[in-house]
Design an enzyme around this catalytic site. Structure first.
Site, short mmCIF file in Angstrom:
data_model
loop_
_atom_site.label_atom_id
_atom_site.label_comp_id
_atom_site.label_asym_id
_atom_site.label_seq_id
_atom_site.Cartn_x
_atom_site.Cartn_y
_atom_site.Cartn_z
N ALA A 1 0.83 -1.21 0.00
CA ALA A 1 0.00 0.00 0.00
C ALA A 1 0.86 1.26 0.00
CB ALA A 1 -0.94 -0.01 1.21
N TYR B 1 -5.69 4.56 -2.86
CA TYR B 1 -6.50 5.44 -2.01
C TYR B 1 -5.97 6.88 -2.12
CZ TYR B 1 -8.40 7.44 2.28
OH TYR B 1 -9.04 8.25 3.16
N THR C 1 -4.63 9.19 -0.46
CA THR C 1 -3.37 9.72 0.09
C THR C 1 -2.14 8.99 -0.48
OG1 THR C 1 -3.50 8.16 1.92
CG2 THR C 1 -4.42 10.35 2.31
N LYS C 2 -2.36 8.04 -1.37
CA LYS C 2 -1.23 7.21 -1.83
C LYS C 2 -0.46 7.89 -2.98
CE LYS C 2 -2.09 3.84 1.05
NZ LYS C 2 -2.65 4.38 2.29
N ASN C 3 0.60 7.22 -3.46
CA ASN C 3 1.48 7.86 -4.44
C ASN C 3 0.89 7.88 -5.85
OD1 ASN C 3 3.17 8.24 -2.33
ND2 ASN C 3 4.66 6.68 -2.90
#
Ligand SMILES: Cc1ncc(COP(=O)(O)O)c(C=O)c1O
Length: 389
Positions: free
Chosen positions: A164, A188, A190-192
């Protein structure tokens, strides 16, 4: 007189806000105008682009990393009573997925510095019921996969990587998510790389990818994915009881363009990472240790430890003070046994994993999005200096 905050309230710096560009917006608009919102050609394109980026054998897009973990464990053939060893320093989804797959989670403590699963602790937890190891590449730092792989091999265990945080991570020239039997990714917000909600499973074996694809859409036979295509109506057959875990084209529309900028965004976050390291070097905080030789850190989370005696304030007071400066912060994570459900169900105590407990009680994540401007970064630094300086 009350101190002025570093930023005004109307400029509150949202933690983990994604970098969205015009091309992402246009692709979503294109999907909306096309009338094809659900699973279709853009999902197929995103799967292929992601597979190629990771040099993986197979990629299946799903609705979240939680779904990816769940389906990987089902495809691995876990059965009730089987044990899966994982880290207490993770998001609850990692543990919940093990429980939903019908297996029993077993916690092994993390290394105090890398914050990743300690292979020596994993070894102590292996029993005749252990079937899998589930390492989480915490914050984007690859786990010690040589040691975990050796344990898996000698005890015939499946390895499911929770990636994740680890889209860009590499370990000795190999990409995170291709080191074990299954690699699970999150898109999601907030991910990269983001798709709003979304996930991906990488597998080594074609049979596993095929089973996951069926399980992700109600257990309907492979052709079901084509039933809304322009090839005309196709009958489908339900071959097992699956889930509603498919990704939509609307989501993939974002992912396709996000993935094209993944390396540019990684370099931007690396710059911010280095700026933080030098700005905080003299402060009474514990900073992340450098990436291990031969590895590439994905720079998903920049976490500092706030030890009350040294910093002069508690972790929670630090969180409040940063928020008062209108800087969004996060906690990744309170260790899993701090949550009542797991304590009650499994009889776990935080003290059983002392490194994860201490980290979970001291850790703070600072903003690290590629969206941050230089001015935003300097505001974060100024706020941290005022809080602990
Ligand atoms: C380590 C870890 N595992 C799993 C997940 C679950 O991901 P998702 O929200 O895509 O289901 C997250 C999400 O934050 C995570 O950080």
């Amino acid at each position: 007189m009350k101190e002025q905050p570093v930023r005004s309230k109307d400029r509150f710096l949202v933690f983990g806000a994604p970098a969205i560009e015009e091309e992402d917006i246009q692709e979503v608009v294109d999907s909306l105008r096309s009338g094809w919102l659900g699973t279709g050609p853009k999902v197929a394109r995103f799967e292929e682009d992601f597979r190629a980026y990771k040099s993986a054998a197979h990629a299946v897009a799903v609705s979240s990393c939680t779904a990816a973990l769940h389906l990987s464990m089902l495809a691995a053939g876990l059965e009730p009573g089987d044990e899966v060893i994982t880290t207490p320093l993770t998001f609850c989804a990692t543990i919940n997925a093990i429980v939903h797959a019908g297996a029993r989670p077993v916690l092994a403590d993390v290394d105090a510095e890398t914050m990743n699963l300690d292979p020596a602790e994993v070894e102590k937890k292996i029993t005749s019921k252990t079937r899998a190891i589930l390492p989480v590449h915490f914050a984007g730092r690859p786990c010690d996969m040589d040691a975990l792989g050796a344990l898996a091999e000698s005890h015939q265990l499946i390895v499911i990587e929770d990636c994740a945080h680890a889209i860009e991570a590499e370990y000795k020239g190999r990409k995170a998510g291709t080191l074990g039997d299954f690699g699970c990714f999150s898109f999601y917000v907030t991910k990269n790389v983001i798709t709003g909600e979304g996930g991906m499973v990488l597998t080594r074996r074609e049979e596993d990818a095929a089973r996951i694809k069926i399980l992700a859409l109600h257990g309907m036979s492979k052709d079901a994915w084509k039933r809304f295509s322009d090839e005309g109506y196709k009958h489908y057959h339900v071959v097992e009881c699956g889930f509603k875990y498919n990704m939509m084209d609307l989501q993939a529309a974002l992912g396709i363009h996000q993935l094209r900028r993944v390396e540019t965004n990684w370099r931007r976050r690396q710059q911010i990472w280095e700026r933080y390291n030098s700005a905080f070097a003299a402060l009474p905080l514990t900073l992340p240790v450098p990436a291990e030789a031969g590895t590439r850190h994905a720079h998903q989370l920049y976490t500092v430890l706030v030890e009350e005696q040294r910093a002069g304030l508690s972790r929670d007071a630090f969180l409040d003070a940063m928020t008062a400066h209108n800087i969004g912060v996060g906690v990744h994570y309170q260790s899993i046994p701090e949550h009542p459900y797991y304590r009650d169900r499994f009889g776990w105590k935080a003290e059983d994993c002392p490194n994860a407990m201490r980290i979970g009680r001291q850790t703070v994540s600072l903003p690290l999005s590629a969206k941050l401007t230089d001015e935003d970064v300097e505001d974060v630094i100024e706020a941290v200096r005022r809080v602990v300086g």
